[in-house]
Design a protein around this motif. Structure first.
Motif, PDB file in Angstrom:
ATOM      1  N   THR A  29      37.863  24.060   5.677  1.00 14.04           N
ATOM      2  CA  THR A  29      38.352  22.992   4.813  1.00 14.04           C
ATOM      3  C   THR A  29      38.879  23.649   3.538  1.00 14.04           C
ATOM      4  OG1 THR A  29      36.206  22.722   3.745  1.00 14.04           O
ATOM      5  CG2 THR A  29      36.642  21.388   5.716  1.00 14.04           C
ATOM      6  N   LEU A  30      39.465  22.863   2.655  1.00 11.54           N
ATOM      7  CA  LEU A  30      40.024  23.434   1.430  1.00 11.54           C
ATOM      8  C   LEU A  30      38.946  24.094   0.561  1.00 11.54           C
ATOM      9  CD1 LEU A  30      42.966  23.576   0.580  1.00 11.54           C
ATOM     10  CD2 LEU A  30      42.571  21.638  -0.949  1.00 11.54           C
ATOM     11  N   MET A  77      42.214  22.490  -6.691  1.00 13.34           N
ATOM     12  CA  MET A  77      42.060  21.306  -5.837  1.00 13.34           C
ATOM     13  C   MET A  77      40.629  21.205  -5.325  1.00 13.34           C
ATOM     14  SD  MET A  77      45.592  21.211  -3.587  1.00 13.34           S
ATOM     15  CE  MET A  77      45.033  19.802  -2.601  1.00 13.34           C
ATOM     16  N   SER A  78      40.033  22.339  -4.985  1.00 14.34           N
ATOM     17  CA  SER A  78      38.656  22.332  -4.498  1.00 14.34           C
ATOM     18  C   SER A  78      37.673  21.921  -5.586  1.00 14.34           C
ATOM     19  CB  SER A  78      38.283  23.726  -3.975  1.00 14.34           C
ATOM     20  OG  SER A  78      39.150  24.106  -2.927  1.00 14.34           O
ATOM     21  N   LYS A  80      38.342  19.642  -7.775  1.00 16.95           N
ATOM     22  CA  LYS A  80      38.725  18.279  -8.179  1.00 16.95           C
ATOM     23  C   LYS A  80      39.304  18.269  -9.598  1.00 16.95           C
ATOM     24  CE  LYS A  80      36.964  16.802  -4.302  1.00 16.95           C
ATOM     25  NZ  LYS A  80      37.825  16.377  -3.181  1.00 16.95           N
ATOM     26  N   LEU A  91      52.099  17.326  -5.453  1.00 19.27           N
ATOM     27  CA  LEU A  91      50.934  17.120  -4.598  1.00 19.27           C
ATOM     28  C   LEU A  91      50.952  15.747  -3.931  1.00 19.27           C
ATOM     29  CD1 LEU A  91      48.007  18.702  -6.660  1.00 19.27           C
ATOM     30  CD2 LEU A  91      49.087  19.593  -4.593  1.00 19.27           C
ATOM     31  N   GLU A  95      50.540  16.509   2.276  1.00 18.35           N
ATOM     32  CA  GLU A  95      49.248  16.296   2.917  1.00 18.35           C
ATOM     33  C   GLU A  95      48.346  17.502   2.608  1.00 18.35           C
ATOM     34  OE1 GLU A  95      48.365  13.600   4.487  1.00 18.35           O
ATOM     35  OE2 GLU A  95      50.357  12.634   4.465  1.00 18.35           O
ATOM     36  N   GLU A  96      47.053  17.249   2.540  1.00 19.56           N
ATOM     37  CA  GLU A  96      46.119  18.353   2.277  1.00 19.56           C
ATOM     38  C   GLU A  96      46.218  19.405   3.370  1.00 19.56           C
ATOM     39  OE1 GLU A  96      41.352  18.761   2.294  1.00 19.56           O
ATOM     40  OE2 GLU A  96      42.164  17.475   0.683  1.00 19.56           O
ATOM     41  N   SER A  97      46.497  18.984   4.592  1.00 16.22           N
ATOM     42  CA  SER A  97      46.618  19.934   5.701  1.00 16.22           C
ATOM     43  C   SER A  97      47.797  20.880   5.492  1.00 16.22           C
ATOM     44  CB  SER A  97      46.787  19.188   7.024  1.00 16.22           C
ATOM     45  OG  SER A  97      47.950  18.369   7.000  1.00 16.22           O
ATOM     46  N   VAL A  99      48.937  21.918   2.520  1.00 16.07           N
ATOM     47  CA  VAL A  99      48.488  22.879   1.508  1.00 16.07           C
ATOM     48  C   VAL A  99      47.550  23.899   2.139  1.00 16.07           C
ATOM     49  CG1 VAL A  99      47.294  23.161  -0.697  1.00 16.07           C
ATOM     50  CG2 VAL A  99      48.710  21.132  -0.297  1.00 16.07           C
ATOM     51  N   LEU A 100      46.657  23.409   2.995  1.00  9.06           N
ATOM     52  CA  LEU A 100      45.686  24.280   3.653  1.00  9.06           C
ATOM     53  C   LEU A 100      46.386  25.291   4.549  1.00  9.06           C
ATOM     54  CD1 LEU A 100      42.669  24.830   4.093  1.00  9.06           C
ATOM     55  CD2 LEU A 100      42.711  23.127   5.929  1.00  9.06           C
TER      56      LEU A 100
END
Length: 476
Positions: A29-30, A77-78, A80, A91, A95-97, A99-100
């Motif tokens: 995960t991020l 981002m991790s 917050k 951002l 999608e977060e995916s 960025v990941l």
């Protein structure tokens, strides 16, 4: 022999770590990726310490600083972090995916880059013959002529830059004037370096430090109109040259650098906030004060970390079928743009990937540029690029131990270009290197700079290949 065993152990251990990360990284995960990034940086620093590889050189600076630019957004981002509206604008579209995925790619590229650097780094001989010495008169005369001559070109560039910046940052001297003029202007710093060497040999450290501070101040002035990455690389390179050639960077100097760096970070952030407006000193100073009072460290990490966006959008563009990887063009592109007339004959090879994809506003990074050409083959490429960095490092440290300051100055522009790739496109730098050799050779020819045939002096390195500062018998 002990050092060789340590290198083998560290290289194998790091290689096993990379293999493990490759096997599990797609499950991260991020927050887990952020922890892996921080852990990897710590491991790299520990290995550099075990192998006694100085942090104040081209390779370590490139690898460690580059991660600040590539992973800053991911780490925040991790946590917050409350991003600025400028970062949120991008951002919110992602999608977060996505960025990941870009973070995973960058993480593996950095790991292979460090692995290549380890493979190529070598311990220098304990005995170094120092027989390529130029006279003090040459350093003095060349220093004065280069500082004044190329300094005049530098002043012209800054005047043009400030004039163009009256309408904002988008149009500036660095994307308006021919690149050769910009390159010639930066030879001024090689001239200042010669003057520092001259006064060091004369044991007049006041003037050494005065010229060093003068060079730093000039660099800060060059960044006021908005172009900061070039100036930051010059500042880093000035400190590398100072630490290798003038005086070892000790604890007191590190504290001084840290304090000054805090105010410089605030200035860089203030410049970023104002560079869409007409330049003025009063507005800059007001914004600088505001930035000093803010959470400047996190703000700087946020801004530097925006380099990841260019890679994210390039990966999205590839998945959408907007471009294919053209593996051979990564080297052909540099050849074409370096030779007058060829760009018009091969227009398809001209233009960086981020420009062709209309992503100019996001800037560039070497990881995004290499991805544009090679895709997942980038992992193998960065092993060889790490070897390339180690060759550069080995040569710089050898020149430093030999006190071959002329040889170091010949590579000033080349070193600057390599460092700038932290925040720009990939270059081998051969054009800048050849231009530097020609210019410095011509200056030495005109001034009659000949190497003195002095008795060879052997220096004992009892610690490592790149720590400490060395004096000749005459200086002792």
């Amino acid at each position: 022999m002990a050092m060789a065993k340590e290198k083998i152990f560290c290289t194998i251990a790091y290689f096993m770590l990379v293999l493990f990360e490759m096997a599990v990284i797609q499950t991260y995960t991020l927050p887990e990726l952020s922890l892996a990034i921080i852990f990897n940086i710590c491991v790299q620093i520990i290995i550099l310490w075990i192998l006694r590889i100085s942090l104040y050189s081209i390779g370590p600076v490139f690898i460690l600083m580059g991660q600040l630019f590539q992973f800053g957004i991911i780490i925040l981002m991790s946590l917050k972090y409350d991003f600025s509206s400028f970062v949120l604008y991008y951002l919110d579209e992602l999608e977060e995916s996505e960025v990941l995925r870009a973070g995973e790619f960058s993480f593996l590229c950095v790991s292979f880059l460090f692995l290549g650097f380890l493979l190529g780094n070598k311990k220098q001989s304990q005995k170094v013959r120092k027989d390529r010495q130029l006279s003090l008169a040459f350093y003095k005369n060349a220093g004065i002529i280069m500082t004044i001559g190329f300094g005049t070109v530098w002043l012209f560039v800054q005047i043009v830059n400030l004039y163009l910046s009256r309408n904002g940052y988008e149009k500036n001297a660095y994307n308006t004037l021919p690149s050769t003029i910009i390159t010639l202007a930066n030879f001024m710093y090689a001239g200042i370096f010669f003057l520092m060497v001259y006064y060091k040999k004369k044991k007049q450290m006041f003037w050494v430090n005065a010229w060093f501070i003068f060079a730093l101040l000039l660099t800060v002035v060059s960044m006021l109109a908005g172009v900061r990455s070039m100036g930051m690389c010059i500042i880093v390179l000035l400190f590398i040259f100072y630490g290798l050639s003038i005086r070892k960077i000790d604890g007191r100097l590190i504290i001084c650098i840290s304090i000054c760096g805090f105010f410089l970070l605030a200035l860089l952030t203030a410049i970023m906030h104002l560079r869409s407006r007409p330049f003025s000193i009063s507005a800059l100073m007001s914004e600088w004060v505001v930035c000093i009072k803010s959470n400047i460290i996190f703000n700087a990490v946020e801004e530097f970390g925006m380099s990841i966006f260019i890679l994210i959008y390039e990966m999205k563009a590839h998945m959408a079928g907007m471009f294919d990887f053209h593996y051979e063009n990564i080297f052909l592109h540099e050849l074409v743009v370096s030779i007058p007339g060829l760009p018009s004959l091969f227009p398809n090879l001209v233009g960086e990937g981020f420009i062709k994809l209309d992503l100019y506003g996001l800037g560039c990074s070497i990881y995004a540029d290499v991805y544009y050409y090679l895709g997942n083959m980038s992992y193998l490429f960065f092993v060889f690029f790490g070897l390339y960095l180690s060759i550069i490092d080995n040569k710089l440290l050898l020149l430093s131990k030999r006190e071959d300051y002329y040889g170091m100055a010949c590579r000033w522009i080349f070193y600057h270009l390599i460092l700038s790739e932290i925040r720009s496109a990939f270059r081998l730098g051969y054009k800048a290197f050849l231009l530097s050799i020609f210019v410095m050779w011509f200056i030495r020819l005109v001034l009659g700079g000949k190497y003195k045939n002095e008795e060879s002096v052997y220096l004992q390195d009892t610690i490592s290949n790149n720590n400490g500062y060395y004096y000749s018998n005459k200086e002792l």
